[in-house]
Scaffold this motif. Sequence first.
Motif, PDB file in Angstrom:
ATOM      1  N   LEU A 156     -42.467  13.538 -17.987  1.00  0.00           N
ATOM      2  CA  LEU A 156     -41.258  14.123 -18.555  1.00  0.00           C
ATOM      3  C   LEU A 156     -40.568  13.152 -19.515  1.00  0.00           C
ATOM      4  CD1 LEU A 156     -39.758  15.946 -15.463  1.00  0.00           C
ATOM      5  CD2 LEU A 156     -41.426  16.744 -17.131  1.00  0.00           C
ATOM      6  N   PRO A 157     -39.736  13.674 -20.438  1.00  0.00           N
ATOM      7  CA  PRO A 157     -39.069  12.791 -21.405  1.00  0.00           C
ATOM      8  C   PRO A 157     -38.205  11.712 -20.768  1.00  0.00           C
ATOM      9  CG  PRO A 157     -38.932  15.057 -22.139  1.00  0.00           C
ATOM     10  CD  PRO A 157     -39.506  15.095 -20.750  1.00  0.00           C
ATOM     11  N   ASP A 158     -37.677  11.954 -19.575  1.00  0.00           N
ATOM     12  CA  ASP A 158     -36.858  10.915 -18.955  1.00  0.00           C
ATOM     13  C   ASP A 158     -37.707   9.870 -18.252  1.00  0.00           C
ATOM     14  OD1 ASP A 158     -37.770  12.342 -16.829  1.00  0.00           O
ATOM     15  OD2 ASP A 158     -35.814  12.786 -15.964  1.00  0.00           O
ATOM     16  N   ASP A 159     -39.049  10.045 -18.277  1.00  0.00           N
ATOM     17  CA  ASP A 159     -39.990   9.063 -17.746  1.00  0.00           C
ATOM     18  C   ASP A 159     -39.818   8.835 -16.250  1.00  0.00           C
ATOM     19  OD1 ASP A 159     -42.196   7.449 -18.185  1.00  0.00           O
ATOM     20  OD2 ASP A 159     -40.978   5.630 -18.351  1.00  0.00           O
ATOM     21  N   THR A 160     -39.365   9.858 -15.516  1.00  0.00           N
ATOM     22  CA  THR A 160     -39.215   9.710 -14.069  1.00  0.00           C
ATOM     23  C   THR A 160     -40.246  10.528 -13.310  1.00  0.00           C
ATOM     24  OG1 THR A 160     -37.602  11.530 -13.987  1.00  0.00           O
ATOM     25  CG2 THR A 160     -36.738   9.296 -14.271  1.00  0.00           C
ATOM     26  N   THR A 161     -40.815  11.553 -13.921  1.00  0.00           N
ATOM     27  CA  THR A 161     -41.814  12.397 -13.272  1.00  0.00           C
ATOM     28  C   THR A 161     -43.072  12.376 -14.126  1.00  0.00           C
ATOM     29  OG1 THR A 161     -40.080  13.816 -12.380  1.00  0.00           O
ATOM     30  CG2 THR A 161     -42.305  14.706 -12.400  1.00  0.00           C
ATOM     31  N   ARG A 194     -49.355   6.595  -1.190  1.00  0.00           N
ATOM     32  CA  ARG A 194     -49.496   5.615  -2.252  1.00  0.00           C
ATOM     33  C   ARG A 194     -48.686   6.078  -3.454  1.00  0.00           C
ATOM     34  NH1 ARG A 194     -54.308   4.419  -5.621  1.00  0.00           N
ATOM     35  NH2 ARG A 194     -55.235   6.213  -4.627  1.00  0.00           N
ATOM     36  N   PRO A 195     -47.753   5.265  -3.952  1.00  0.00           N
ATOM     37  CA  PRO A 195     -46.964   5.709  -5.114  1.00  0.00           C
ATOM     38  C   PRO A 195     -47.843   5.898  -6.324  1.00  0.00           C
ATOM     39  CG  PRO A 195     -46.611   3.376  -4.684  1.00  0.00           C
ATOM     40  CD  PRO A 195     -47.419   3.907  -3.528  1.00  0.00           C
ATOM     41  N   PRO A 196     -47.424   6.726  -7.263  1.00  0.00           N
ATOM     42  CA  PRO A 196     -48.270   7.012  -8.425  1.00  0.00           C
ATOM     43  C   PRO A 196     -48.351   5.832  -9.364  1.00  0.00           C
ATOM     44  CG  PRO A 196     -46.133   7.981  -8.738  1.00  0.00           C
ATOM     45  CD  PRO A 196     -46.150   7.418  -7.331  1.00  0.00           C
ATOM     46  N   THR A 197     -49.472   5.728 -10.029  1.00  0.00           N
ATOM     47  CA  THR A 197     -49.562   4.774 -11.133  1.00  0.00           C
ATOM     48  C   THR A 197     -48.983   5.416 -12.366  1.00  0.00           C
ATOM     49  OG1 THR A 197     -51.761   5.600 -11.686  1.00  0.00           O
ATOM     50  CG2 THR A 197     -51.645   3.723 -10.172  1.00  0.00           C
ATOM     51  N   THR A 198     -48.451   4.606 -13.234  1.00  0.00           N
ATOM     52  CA  THR A 198     -47.799   5.141 -14.430  1.00  0.00           C
ATOM     53  C   THR A 198     -48.811   5.257 -15.554  1.00  0.00           C
ATOM     54  OG1 THR A 198     -45.760   4.058 -13.773  1.00  0.00           O
ATOM     55  CG2 THR A 198     -45.921   4.800 -16.059  1.00  0.00           C
ATOM     56  N   PRO A 199     -49.049   6.474 -16.071  1.00  0.00           N
ATOM     57  CA  PRO A 199     -49.997   6.621 -17.169  1.00  0.00           C
ATOM     58  C   PRO A 199     -49.454   6.003 -18.429  1.00  0.00           C
ATOM     59  CG  PRO A 199     -48.844   8.675 -16.816  1.00  0.00           C
ATOM     60  CD  PRO A 199     -48.416   7.742 -15.706  1.00  0.00           C
ATOM     61  N   ALA A 200     -50.369   5.700 -19.323  1.00  0.00           N
ATOM     62  CA  ALA A 200     -49.938   5.141 -20.610  1.00  0.00           C
ATOM     63  C   ALA A 200     -49.079   6.157 -21.332  1.00  0.00           C
ATOM     64  CB  ALA A 200     -51.166   4.782 -21.450  1.00  0.00           C
ATOM     65  N   ALA A 201     -47.861   5.758 -21.677  1.00  0.00           N
ATOM     66  CA  ALA A 201     -46.922   6.680 -22.318  1.00  0.00           C
ATOM     67  C   ALA A 201     -47.062   6.596 -23.824  1.00  0.00           C
ATOM     68  CB  ALA A 201     -45.487   6.332 -21.915  1.00  0.00           C
ATOM     69  N   ALA A 202     -46.816   7.726 -24.484  1.00  0.00           N
ATOM     70  CA  ALA A 202     -46.845   7.734 -25.943  1.00  0.00           C
ATOM     71  C   ALA A 202     -45.701   6.890 -26.471  1.00  0.00           C
ATOM     72  CB  ALA A 202     -46.744   9.154 -26.459  1.00  0.00           C
ATOM     73  N   GLU A 217     -52.000   9.511 -10.076  1.00  0.00           N
ATOM     74  CA  GLU A 217     -51.975   9.892  -8.680  1.00  0.00           C
ATOM     75  C   GLU A 217     -50.869  10.915  -8.451  1.00  0.00           C
ATOM     76  OE1 GLU A 217     -54.110   8.984  -6.548  1.00  0.00           O
ATOM     77  OE2 GLU A 217     -55.135   7.478  -7.714  1.00  0.00           O
ATOM     78  N   PRO A 218     -51.066  11.819  -7.475  1.00  0.00           N
ATOM     79  CA  PRO A 218     -50.035  12.822  -7.199  1.00  0.00           C
ATOM     80  C   PRO A 218     -48.890  12.236  -6.393  1.00  0.00           C
ATOM     81  CG  PRO A 218     -51.861  13.055  -5.664  1.00  0.00           C
ATOM     82  CD  PRO A 218     -52.257  11.973  -6.626  1.00  0.00           C
ATOM     83  N   HIS A 219     -47.691  12.844  -6.548  1.00  0.00           N
ATOM     84  CA  HIS A 219     -46.570  12.465  -5.710  1.00  0.00           C
ATOM     85  C   HIS A 219     -45.578  13.620  -5.711  1.00  0.00           C
ATOM     86  CE1 HIS A 219     -44.986  11.632  -9.684  1.00  0.00           C
ATOM     87  NE2 HIS A 219     -43.772  11.466  -9.175  1.00  0.00           N
ATOM     88  N   ASP A 220     -44.649  13.564  -4.779  1.00  0.00           N
ATOM     89  CA  ASP A 220     -43.648  14.628  -4.645  1.00  0.00           C
ATOM     90  C   ASP A 220     -42.352  14.180  -5.280  1.00  0.00           C
ATOM     91  OD1 ASP A 220     -45.268  16.336  -3.213  1.00  0.00           O
ATOM     92  OD2 ASP A 220     -44.810  15.342  -1.307  1.00  0.00           O
ATOM     93  N   VAL A 221     -41.673  15.105  -5.964  1.00  0.00           N
ATOM     94  CA  VAL A 221     -40.341  14.819  -6.491  1.00  0.00           C
ATOM     95  C   VAL A 221     -39.300  15.782  -5.917  1.00  0.00           C
ATOM     96  CG1 VAL A 221     -41.210  13.876  -8.630  1.00  0.00           C
ATOM     97  CG2 VAL A 221     -40.689  16.304  -8.510  1.00  0.00           C
ATOM     98  N   GLY A 222     -39.677  16.633  -5.022  1.00  0.00           N
ATOM     99  CA  GLY A 222     -38.692  17.504  -4.405  1.00  0.00           C
ATOM    100  C   GLY A 222     -39.073  18.943  -4.586  1.00  0.00           C
TER     101      GLY A 222
END
Length: 512
Positions: free
Chosen positions: A307-312, A424-432, A507-512
Amino acid sequence: MRTVFEGSVRVAYSQMYVDSRVDGAVIEGEHWAGQANGLCGAAVEGFLFLVTGMHTGRVGLTIEVHDSPPAVDGRWEDVVEAPFTPLTRAVRLAQWADADACGFELDTVDHRVRYCAVGMDEAGAHGVVSAGEQPVDRYLLQFWPAPVEPDRVVRQRSDKAAYWHRFAREQPPPTSRERAAAERTAREARVRARAERVRQHELRAWAGRLPTERLRRVGGNVHGMRMLDVHLVHAIARVDDAAQREIARWAAHRAYAAAGLAEVDWIAPALAALDAGAPLPPPFDDPGEAWRRLVEDPNVPRTTITLPDDTTHNALRQAFALPALFGAAEPDSLRAVLDALYAATVSHGTGHRAFLDEVRDTWPGLGVVPPAPPESPPPPFPFRPPSADASGDTVSGRRTPATQARPTASAPDPKAPAAPPGHRPPTTPAAAVPSAGRPLGKGLAPLIPASGPRPRPAGAVTSMDGVRFVLVAGSSDRPAAAEPAAVHGLAGVPNKGVDTDGDGGEEPHDVG
């Protein structure tokens, strides 16, 4: 002349009252504010505070209503006059502790009241009149219609009256009318101050330029779009309805193309209907049904974005693109373009800055925007301004050192609760990488779409009819090391056929 009362009245603490107010609330002080006389306090509108020589007991009283000023009788030792305007026709003579002595009527016009007294010094020396004793002091109250004039002492012979006159002259002004005017002035000043606070808040929120009244009232995702690109919102608000409608349709097509929805068999007819200005066909005539088809149809692409806010980092792109079509079909052209652009922008995820640049490239007439203010306003949740540099984090408009910046995916928050076993927390993909700064002004070119190929970026989150939809990858209880990316599942979406826009290692994770 008519006599409305004649007899005796019980007083206490040397006071009785004339009251024409509706509520009859107790008044503390200010009865003589700005007055010359201290026997008839008329500073409170619709109310008279009458002083007597007797402390406790009965006094003689006559109340008269005249059509014109009566002559002053020489037998009265102390005489004062004051203005009086009844607030209601029903006027009452009240005793101490708010007991009524009598009631009478006056027209609700300006009056002059004359208060005459005799025997005040003798009554003061007597102190108390017991039951069965005759009154020591007597009083006359006369009313007649007259313009408002300041109060005055007509005659003063008793020491008791002299004392109360001195007391009244020591009280600070203003009169009740002056006080009411001051209260109105203060109230108007508070209204102006509040309006200025609202104006300053809007200037901060809208990058130093007040929004148009239409922007204030448009609703929808106007503030979401403002957080993404406030200057573009200002520019869009300046173009006519036809241009806004054309940009809205273009944005819906770009969102659906980026999400791979444009060629889906049950979606393509809706885009064609949008272009033709026709009502949206089924299932888009029922938003709930359209969402159900999006989730359940195995032929709908499944791609995740950051997402644009870089949190999900694993949001379902198609879910965030879908509302662009509903937005573009809004009856209000300004809301249509803002809602469609918001969905399209957010559905490009970390590539949203490139998409906003594409909007300006495609519609050059939107390129003229005012410069940003010297100090940017605090960013509203959830999007951080793209100008925030990497050396520190911008929180509520304050710059914090890099050592105190909020933790990122590569630097876990030490205060965060421990993850459950097997998680396991998600790894952060390379962002544009956001596009470099570009000149704001391009001239007032006509609103003609530019030719040439259109880039296809990535990303997002969205809302539909006030309901927020967030479809993300679900957690797994299996050890992360044994969990292949192929089994990643999206909430409410079949597992097979799900791709990622990263390098395949998200990796998958839950945000709510």
